[in-house]
Design a protein around this motif. Structure first.
Motif, PDB file in Angstrom:
ATOM      1  N   LEU A  49       0.861  -1.037  -0.012  1.00 47.98           N
ATOM      2  CA  LEU A  49      -0.145   0.042   0.050  1.00 47.98           C
ATOM      3  C   LEU A  49       0.858   1.267   0.140  1.00 47.98           C
ATOM      4  N   PRO A 123      -1.190  -3.403  -7.399  1.00 44.70           N
ATOM      5  CA  PRO A 123      -2.184  -3.834  -6.469  1.00 44.70           C
ATOM      6  C   PRO A 123      -2.877  -4.970  -7.007  1.00 44.70           C
ATOM      7  N   LEU A 151      -3.612  -1.080   6.780  1.00 40.74           N
ATOM      8  CA  LEU A 151      -4.152   0.302   6.448  1.00 40.74           C
ATOM      9  C   LEU A 151      -4.136   1.222   7.413  1.00 40.74           C
ATOM     10  N   CYS A 154      -0.707   2.948   7.509  1.00 41.58           N
ATOM     11  CA  CYS A 154      -0.409   3.762   6.408  1.00 41.58           C
ATOM     12  C   CYS A 154      -1.216   4.917   6.365  1.00 41.58           C
ATOM     13  N   TYR A 163      -4.263   9.727   1.644  1.00 44.23           N
ATOM     14  CA  TYR A 163      -5.467   9.114   2.009  1.00 44.23           C
ATOM     15  C   TYR A 163      -6.395  10.053   2.601  1.00 44.23           C
ATOM     16  N   THR A 175      -5.956   2.925  -4.062  1.00 44.98           N
ATOM     17  CA  THR A 175      -5.788   1.643  -3.369  1.00 44.98           C
ATOM     18  C   THR A 175      -5.861   1.537  -2.057  1.00 44.98           C
ATOM     19  N   GLY A 176      -6.462   0.742  -1.538  1.00 47.63           N
ATOM     20  CA  GLY A 176      -6.681   0.669  -0.023  1.00 47.63           C
ATOM     21  C   GLY A 176      -8.153   1.267   0.444  1.00 47.63           C
ATOM     22  N   GLU A 180      -9.021  -2.187  -4.640  1.00 52.20           N
ATOM     23  CA  GLU A 180      -8.819  -3.303  -3.934  1.00 52.20           C
ATOM     24  C   GLU A 180      -7.075  -3.569  -4.082  1.00 52.20           C
ATOM     25  N   TYR A 181      -6.540  -3.772  -3.135  1.00 49.52           N
ATOM     26  CA  TYR A 181      -5.096  -4.291  -3.275  1.00 49.52           C
ATOM     27  C   TYR A 181      -5.187  -5.878  -2.746  1.00 49.52           C
ATOM     28  N   ARG A 183      -3.351  -8.965  -1.836  1.00 47.56           N
ATOM     29  CA  ARG A 183      -2.067  -9.434  -1.358  1.00 47.56           C
ATOM     30  C   ARG A 183      -1.232 -10.463  -2.089  1.00 47.56           C
TER      31      ARG A 183
END
Length: 212
Positions: A49, A123, A151, A154, A163, A175-176, A180-181, A183
């Motif tokens: 992220l 991502p 998250l 971050c 953010y 992203t996040g 979607e991220y 993994r």
């Protein structure tokens, strides 16, 4: 027709091209680029992220390796978008192309005998798998490293203020937040940057390289 996705028209398909083999072997090139251990070109792919610490770790590892006479180069997500990929946005299609280009450039650095460190959110798992395939099909080492920070960590760091803007709706597809991220399923290494110091992360990366 506003909902119909228009095809990309800015990509030119190459035709009538033949790959030309180099006259210099990788091992011979490795002896010149770095005599310690011969050829050691590879790519370390840092994914995670925004705010997880990818760039910090990438530049710290680059500094360490160069100080020990090991040639390397760090490809940073923001820096690449200032030049090579400045014509790309953040749609799924553009993100895919962003990673494809980076993977091809990283492959060239690795083929030249350098340790290439990339720091990209990247991502989508399919794009990272394609980056790996690009390297492995060329006989080059590829190490996927998940730079993992929760998250909330971050967001607390939010070094670039992204953010905050995403939460306010000023940035779409972040992203996040609203994108979607995915993994990594089986990365070569997971760096828990919410718990580890930068030096501890570098130590783990060095152990990975030494083992390989």
């Amino acid at each position: 027709m506003s909902g119909v996705k228009k095809p990309r028209t800015d990509l030119i398909r190459s035709t009538n091209v033949v790959y030309q083999a180099h006259h210099v072997s990788r091992n011979k090139r490795g002896q010149v680029v770095g005599t310690r251990g011969g050829f050691r070109g590879c790519t370390i792919w840092l994914t995670g992220l925004s705010g997880a610490g990818k760039t910090t770790i990438s530049f710290a590892l680059e500094e360490y390796l160069v100080s020990h006479a090991i040639p390397c180069y760090s490809l940073d997500g923001d820096n690449i978008r200032h030049g090579l990929n400045k014509n790309l946005g953040f749609s799924d299609e553009d993100r895919e192309e962003n990673i494809r280009r980076v993977a091809e450039v990283a492959k060239l650095f690795a083929d030249a005998g350098l340790v290439c460190i990339t720091s990209f959110i990247s991502p989508f798992s399919k794009d990272r798998k394609e980056a790996r395939k690009i390297h492995e099909s060329a006989g080059l080492k590829f190490f996927e490293v998940f730079v993992h920070a929760p998250l909330e960590v971050c967001e607390f760091r939010d070094v670039k203020g992204l953010y905050k803007k995403a939460r306010a709706g000023e940035i779409k597809g972040f992203t996040g937040i609203d994108s979607e991220y995915e993994r990594p399923e089986a990365p070569e290494l997971v760096l828990k940057t919410g718990e580890l110091t930068v030096n501890e992360c570098i130590h783990q990366l060095l152990e990975l390289l030494q083992d390989q």
